[in-house]
Design an enzyme around this catalytic site. Structure first.
Site, PDB file in Angstrom:
ATOM      1  CB  SER A  57      -0.919   0.015   1.209  1.00 39.55           C
ATOM      2  OG  SER A  57      -2.076  -0.827   0.996  1.00 39.55           O
ATOM      3  CE  LYS A  60      -4.667   1.822  -0.855  1.00 36.35           C
ATOM      4  NZ  LYS A  60      -3.935   0.736  -0.393  1.00 36.35           N
ATOM      5  CB  SER A 117      -4.528   1.739   3.620  1.00 35.14           C
ATOM      6  OG  SER A 117      -3.703   1.061   2.751  1.00 35.14           O
ATOM      7  CE  LYS A 219      -1.421   4.063   2.609  1.00 34.72           C
ATOM      8  NZ  LYS A 219      -1.354   3.001   3.647  1.00 34.72           N
TER       9      LYS A 219
END
Length: 494
Positions: A57, A60, A117, A219
């Protein structure tokens, strides 16, 4: 200079977690780690920094950069509505569980993917801004090339497993610097501690936020094939550093290693000498390793990329035992000069070591539609996956029938009946209508007049003006009031 020092052998470290890997299976796979000074681009520490790795993730971050770049170019706007397609709604968790046809602003969508997320929302961003997921992946690859991310290949906007999609610690550090440099007005997007959707409050997966002093983004990511990853930024005394950690066997170990790397980085000179991100040599590794058999052992619970501060004390201690064994094995393979950044990892005190408790959350409100007043929002009881629902129509109350006995004969004044505007007629008029004496007619009519919550509702329910028995009450059918069905078709959540 500590660049490219092999601090850890991942599979050797995992012997302490699984305890069942054969020595032959413990291949020499080095976990990528990198520490970079944001202003100068100077590499303060690095190992396997250009090796290909499954991003999960942290993908992202690239999705957010492309979206913000389209807004900067005037090809998108933060308040434009994105529509959740059936394909987006079908993406596996982590997700918001939005039904197909749900609309959400790009601003809220970006907040959701950075905190929750949510894979369904990231997919929707790609479809709506790129015309299709493939079209958006094309924009991701074009942007990566322009930024100098030469080790990255993108195929989807949410980071779900795809053997064709990988990146490197170096490329993610380049991306982190580009976000902070190119979109200074959007930096808060990457440091939101929690979002609130309806009644659900969802904390950021980044276990460093609110726990390591100075951390202000960015992140995390986790898939079985890539382990636990993080791209994090922190500021101390006006100096900002980006740390990238990949391939860790748990969220806790990832957070602790990132904190140690920050400590090491802030202790290094901020001068302009030394190696930069552009100077890092290409990796001899052709493709990322698949860690699924080691990270996601079928005999153990599935790991999750959640806030490690939520762990109980007993679970923290149990994990500490495993992490300590892992750290000792990893440190044993590292040269003495490289062990400086992880001196505390090679210590029996690790079993009791943890980051401080998380600071109180400050949730940011998100909603579906253009405005929070446009829709009613509900969340699951567990608060894990919030679900939007259509605004419910006001239901008419069930008809109530009076069952009191007849009152003594008295002149009855006019009185209102709830919500109808009707009145009880006067005694003489009632006598003509019922054929009863005035007083008896008044009592009889009052006892047979329904109380109605909404005008226009009709009922034929009547009872005798005598005491109602419990058995009779059970047998008496209740009038049914049909509620309007929401326009959106229900979709089963994953």
């Amino acid at each position: 200079m500590l660049t490219h020092a092999p601090l850890a052998r991942l599979f050797g470290g995992l012997l302490g977690l699984g305890g069942l890997l054969a020595a032959g299976a413990a291949a020499a796979v080095t976990q990528p780690m990198l520490v970079v000074d944001v202003d100068s681009g100077k590499v303060l520490y690095g190992q396997a920094a250009t090796d290909p790795w499954f991003p999960a993730s942290i993908t992202k971050l690239m999705t957010a950069y492309v979206a913000l770049d389209l807004v900067r170019q005037g090809r998108a706007s933060m308040d434009q509505l994105l529509t959740i397609s059936p394909e987006a709604a079908a993406e596996p968790p982590s997700k918001m569980g939005f039904r197909p046809g749900t609309q959400i602003t790009l601003d809220n969508a970006l907040k959701i993917i950075m905190v929750k997320s949510a894979n369904d929302v990231a997919w929707a961003i790609g479809e709506n801004l790129g015309g299709s997921v493939d079209g958006f992946a094309g924009l991701m690859n074009e942007t990566a090339q322009r930024l100098g991310m030469r080790d990255s290949r993108w195929t989807n906007p949410n980071g779900l497993p795809d053997p064709r999609q990988w990146t490197s610690a170096r490329d993610m550090a380049i991306l982190g610097r580009a976000i902070l440099r190119d979109f200074p007005g959007n930096r808060d997007l990457f440091s939101i501690s929690a979002i609130q959707f309806g009644r659900s409050v969802m904390p950021n997966h980044n276990g460093l936020l609110g726990r390591y002093a100075g951390v202000d983004g960015m992140k995390t990511g986790f898939i079985c094939s890539g382990g636990f990853n993080v791209v994090a930024s922190a500021t101390r005394n006006g100096r900002r550093i980006i740390t990238v950690v990949m391939g860790q066997p748990s969220a806790r170990e990832r957070d602790l290693k990132a904190a140690d790397l920050f400590d090491y980085g802030f202790g290094q000179s901020a001068g302009w000498g030394g190696q930069t991100l552009a100077d890092l040599p290409a990796s001899p590794v052709a493709a990322p390793p698949d860690l699924r058999p080691y990270i996601c052992d079928k005999r153990r619970p599935m790991p999750t990329d959640s806030d490690s501060a939520a762990a109980t004390a007993s679970a923290e201690a149990a994990q500490g035992n495993a992490d300590n064994t892992s750290a000792q094995l990893m440190a044993a393979s590292a040269p003495p000069s490289a062990a400086l950044a992880f001196a505390t990892m090679n210590s029996a005190a690790l079993r009791n070591r943890a980051l401080p408790p998380r600071a109180p959350l400050q949730p940011v409100l998100v909603w579906i539609g253009r405005d929070p007043a446009e829709s009613a929002i509900a969340a699951n009881d567990d608060g894990a996956e919030a679900k939007p629902v259509a605004a419910k129509p006001v239901r008419a109350a069930r008809t109530k029938v009076a069952t009191r006995p007849a009152a003594p004969a008295k002149p009855a004044p006019s009185r209102s009946i709830a919500a109808t505007g009707a009145t009880v007629p006067q005694p003489k008029l009632l006598a003509r209508q019922t054929g009863k004496p005035p007083a008896a007619a008044t009592a009889y009519t009052a006892s047979h007049t329904p109380v109605i919550a909404g005008a226009g509702t009709k009922t034929k329910a009547q009872t005798k003006p005598t005491e109602t028995k419990a058995s009779d009450a059970k047998a008496t059918p209740k009038p049914k009031v049909a509620a309007a069905k929401p326009a959106a078709k229900k979709t089963k959540d994953d």
